[in-house]
Design a protein around this motif. Structure first.
Motif, PDB file in Angstrom:
ATOM      1  N   GLU A  48      14.291  20.247 -13.432  1.00 42.61           N
ATOM      2  CA  GLU A  48      15.011  20.023 -14.715  1.00 42.61           C
ATOM      3  C   GLU A  48      14.589  21.023 -15.804  1.00 42.61           C
ATOM      4  O   GLU A  48      14.860  20.881 -16.808  1.00 42.61           O
ATOM      5  CB  GLU A  48      14.985  18.577 -15.118  1.00 42.61           C
ATOM      6  CG  GLU A  48      15.670  17.420 -14.279  1.00 42.61           C
ATOM      7  CD  GLU A  48      15.188  16.038 -14.527  1.00 42.61           C
ATOM      8  OE1 GLU A  48      14.256  15.826 -15.376  1.00 42.61           O
ATOM      9  OE2 GLU A  48      15.852  15.223 -13.846  1.00 42.61           O
ATOM     10  N   GLY A  49      13.502  21.912 -15.368  1.00 43.66           N
ATOM     11  CA  GLY A  49      12.956  22.685 -16.532  1.00 43.66           C
ATOM     12  C   GLY A  49      11.932  22.289 -17.172  1.00 43.66           C
ATOM     13  O   GLY A  49      11.230  23.008 -18.110  1.00 43.66           O
ATOM     14  N   TRP A  50      10.915  21.415 -16.638  1.00 41.45           N
ATOM     15  CA  TRP A  50       9.625  20.897 -17.154  1.00 41.45           C
ATOM     16  C   TRP A  50       8.933  21.885 -16.452  1.00 41.45           C
ATOM     17  O   TRP A  50       8.481  22.302 -15.427  1.00 41.45           O
ATOM     18  CB  TRP A  50       9.244  19.473 -16.611  1.00 41.45           C
ATOM     19  CG  TRP A  50      10.142  18.366 -17.293  1.00 41.45           C
ATOM     20  CD1 TRP A  50      11.509  18.490 -17.262  1.00 41.45           C
ATOM     21  CD2 TRP A  50       9.668  17.317 -18.475  1.00 41.45           C
ATOM     22  NE1 TRP A  50      12.033  16.944 -17.910  1.00 41.45           N
ATOM     23  CE2 TRP A  50      10.828  16.656 -18.661  1.00 41.45           C
ATOM     24  CE3 TRP A  50       8.496  17.082 -18.865  1.00 41.45           C
ATOM     25  CZ2 TRP A  50      10.904  15.494 -19.405  1.00 41.45           C
ATOM     26  CZ3 TRP A  50       8.250  15.826 -19.572  1.00 41.45           C
ATOM     27  CH2 TRP A  50       9.483  15.315 -19.895  1.00 41.45           C
ATOM     28  N   GLN A  51       7.505  22.144 -17.367  1.00 46.77           N
ATOM     29  CA  GLN A  51       6.590  22.721 -17.081  1.00 46.77           C
ATOM     30  C   GLN A  51       5.350  21.812 -16.812  1.00 46.77           C
ATOM     31  O   GLN A  51       4.658  21.386 -17.902  1.00 46.77           O
ATOM     32  CB  GLN A  51       6.072  23.885 -18.018  1.00 46.77           C
ATOM     33  CG  GLN A  51       7.132  25.069 -17.901  1.00 46.77           C
ATOM     34  CD  GLN A  51       6.930  26.169 -19.155  1.00 46.77           C
ATOM     35  OE1 GLN A  51       5.802  26.234 -19.823  1.00 46.77           O
ATOM     36  NE2 GLN A  51       7.787  27.036 -19.346  1.00 46.77           N
ATOM     37  N   ILE A  52       5.072  21.308 -15.862  1.00 45.44           N
ATOM     38  CA  ILE A  52       3.953  20.359 -15.549  1.00 45.44           C
ATOM     39  C   ILE A  52       2.627  20.975 -15.677  1.00 45.44           C
ATOM     40  O   ILE A  52       2.009  22.138 -15.161  1.00 45.44           O
ATOM     41  CB  ILE A  52       3.925  19.751 -14.246  1.00 45.44           C
ATOM     42  CG1 ILE A  52       5.652  19.150 -14.081  1.00 45.44           C
ATOM     43  CG2 ILE A  52       3.041  18.554 -13.971  1.00 45.44           C
ATOM     44  CD1 ILE A  52       5.987  18.189 -14.977  1.00 45.44           C
ATOM     45  N   ARG A  53       1.869  20.322 -16.569  1.00 45.37           N
ATOM     46  CA  ARG A  53       0.472  20.957 -16.782  1.00 45.37           C
ATOM     47  C   ARG A  53      -0.654  19.793 -15.961  1.00 45.37           C
ATOM     48  O   ARG A  53      -1.504  20.032 -15.213  1.00 45.37           O
ATOM     49  CB  ARG A  53      -0.348  20.780 -18.340  1.00 45.37           C
ATOM     50  CG  ARG A  53       0.356  21.548 -19.071  1.00 45.37           C
ATOM     51  CD  ARG A  53      -0.345  21.708 -20.417  1.00 45.37           C
ATOM     52  NE  ARG A  53      -1.377  20.750 -20.568  1.00 45.37           N
ATOM     53  CZ  ARG A  53      -1.301  19.841 -21.795  1.00 45.37           C
ATOM     54  NH1 ARG A  53      -0.442  19.971 -22.723  1.00 45.37           N
ATOM     55  NH2 ARG A  53      -2.178  18.840 -21.798  1.00 45.37           N
ATOM     56  N   ARG A  54      -0.236  18.390 -15.934  1.00 45.43           N
ATOM     57  CA  ARG A  54      -1.209  17.512 -15.295  1.00 45.43           C
ATOM     58  C   ARG A  54      -0.293  16.147 -15.261  1.00 45.43           C
ATOM     59  O   ARG A  54       0.341  15.875 -16.021  1.00 45.43           O
ATOM     60  CB  ARG A  54      -2.471  17.222 -16.264  1.00 45.43           C
ATOM     61  CG  ARG A  54      -3.446  16.313 -15.647  1.00 45.43           C
ATOM     62  CD  ARG A  54      -4.637  16.163 -16.369  1.00 45.43           C
ATOM     63  NE  ARG A  54      -4.504  15.212 -17.420  1.00 45.43           N
ATOM     64  CZ  ARG A  54      -4.989  15.325 -18.864  1.00 45.43           C
ATOM     65  NH1 ARG A  54      -5.325  16.627 -19.185  1.00 45.43           N
ATOM     66  NH2 ARG A  54      -4.638  14.325 -19.558  1.00 45.43           N
ATOM     67  N   MET A  55      -0.604  15.411 -13.966  1.00 48.95           N
ATOM     68  CA  MET A  55      -0.030  14.041 -13.978  1.00 48.95           C
ATOM     69  C   MET A  55      -1.141  13.143 -13.436  1.00 48.95           C
ATOM     70  O   MET A  55      -2.177  13.463 -12.794  1.00 48.95           O
ATOM     71  CB  MET A  55       1.066  14.315 -12.726  1.00 48.95           C
ATOM     72  CG  MET A  55       2.211  15.116 -12.864  1.00 48.95           C
ATOM     73  SD  MET A  55       3.361  14.997 -11.690  1.00 48.95           S
ATOM     74  CE  MET A  55       3.973  13.536 -11.773  1.00 48.95           C
ATOM     75  N   GLU A  56      -0.926  12.060 -14.113  1.00 48.56           N
ATOM     76  CA  GLU A  56      -2.085  10.965 -13.860  1.00 48.56           C
ATOM     77  C   GLU A  56      -1.241   9.774 -13.579  1.00 48.56           C
ATOM     78  O   GLU A  56       0.251   9.439 -13.753  1.00 48.56           O
ATOM     79  CB  GLU A  56      -2.709  10.767 -15.108  1.00 48.56           C
ATOM     80  CG  GLU A  56      -3.622  11.905 -15.474  1.00 48.56           C
ATOM     81  CD  GLU A  56      -4.581  11.375 -16.552  1.00 48.56           C
ATOM     82  OE1 GLU A  56      -4.471  10.445 -17.219  1.00 48.56           O
ATOM     83  OE2 GLU A  56      -5.243  12.574 -17.165  1.00 48.56           O
ATOM     84  N   LYS A  67       5.492  20.848 -20.699  1.00 42.97           N
ATOM     85  CA  LYS A  67       6.491  21.107 -21.609  1.00 42.97           C
ATOM     86  C   LYS A  67       7.773  20.657 -21.357  1.00 42.97           C
ATOM     87  O   LYS A  67       7.977  20.774 -19.887  1.00 42.97           O
ATOM     88  CB  LYS A  67       6.295  22.393 -21.661  1.00 42.97           C
ATOM     89  CG  LYS A  67       4.998  22.829 -22.704  1.00 42.97           C
ATOM     90  CD  LYS A  67       5.215  24.116 -23.028  1.00 42.97           C
ATOM     91  CE  LYS A  67       3.756  24.863 -23.862  1.00 42.97           C
ATOM     92  NZ  LYS A  67       3.848  26.316 -23.901  1.00 42.97           N
ATOM     93  N   ASP A  68       8.440  19.838 -21.936  1.00 38.96           N
ATOM     94  CA  ASP A  68       9.793  19.574 -21.510  1.00 38.96           C
ATOM     95  C   ASP A  68      10.721  20.677 -21.692  1.00 38.96           C
ATOM     96  O   ASP A  68      10.381  21.912 -21.836  1.00 38.96           O
ATOM     97  CB  ASP A  68      10.281  18.463 -22.566  1.00 38.96           C
ATOM     98  CG  ASP A  68      10.680  18.632 -23.955  1.00 38.96           C
ATOM     99  OD1 ASP A  68      10.686  20.077 -24.295  1.00 38.96           O
ATOM    100  OD2 ASP A  68      10.943  18.099 -24.649  1.00 38.96           O
ATOM    101  N   PRO A  69      11.936  20.416 -21.114  1.00 37.32           N
ATOM    102  CA  PRO A  69      12.961  21.708 -20.859  1.00 37.32           C
ATOM    103  C   PRO A  69      13.042  22.293 -22.151  1.00 37.32           C
ATOM    104  O   PRO A  69      13.580  23.767 -22.372  1.00 37.32           O
ATOM    105  CB  PRO A  69      14.156  21.035 -20.478  1.00 37.32           C
ATOM    106  CG  PRO A  69      13.674  19.717 -19.678  1.00 37.32           C
ATOM    107  CD  PRO A  69      12.385  19.234 -20.407  1.00 37.32           C
ATOM    108  N   LYS A  70      12.674  21.727 -23.489  1.00 36.48           N
ATOM    109  CA  LYS A  70      13.003  22.517 -24.816  1.00 36.48           C
ATOM    110  C   LYS A  70      11.775  23.086 -25.147  1.00 36.48           C
ATOM    111  O   LYS A  70      11.876  23.863 -26.189  1.00 36.48           O
ATOM    112  CB  LYS A  70      13.274  21.417 -25.998  1.00 36.48           C
ATOM    113  CG  LYS A  70      14.954  20.743 -25.390  1.00 36.48           C
ATOM    114  CD  LYS A  70      14.970  19.865 -26.610  1.00 36.48           C
ATOM    115  CE  LYS A  70      16.236  19.099 -26.504  1.00 36.48           C
ATOM    116  NZ  LYS A  70      16.856  18.025 -27.229  1.00 36.48           N
TER     117      LYS A  70
END
Length: 88
Positions: A48-56, A67-70
């Motif tokens: 969907e265009g997200w740039q993931i830094r970290r997930m918990e 960062k979201d798609p925008k």
């Protein structure tokens, strides 16, 4: 003014609890055995265009720092069963 020695542990517990840190976000009450893998959420968001830094993983959510798609930097919570975004 000094805080009572009995009050200090209570204050520390409240300030360090997950509910305080995450605003009490509740995503699901289902057991973790029913959660989808976080890698599926990650793949969906990247598509969907997200740039993931970290997930918990919290007690009831997947928490995503990205960062979201925008291009806006966000901390977002997702239901781990449906992958629907849950607002704080």
């Amino acid at each position: 003014m000094r805080l009572s020695t009995k009050l200090i542990p209570l204050v520390i517990a409240v300030l360090t609890s997950n509910a305080w840190a995450h605003g009490g976000v509740k995503c699901t009450t289902l057991p973790k055995e029913q959660w989808k893998p976080h890698t599926e959420l990650q793949a969906k968001l990247i598509k969907e265009g997200w740039q993931i830094r970290r997930m918990e993983m919290t007690d009831s959510c997947y928490e995503v720092y990205a960062k979201d798609p925008k291009g806006k930097r966000v901390e977002a919570f997702f239901n781990p069963v449906t992958f629907e975004r849950v607002e704080e």
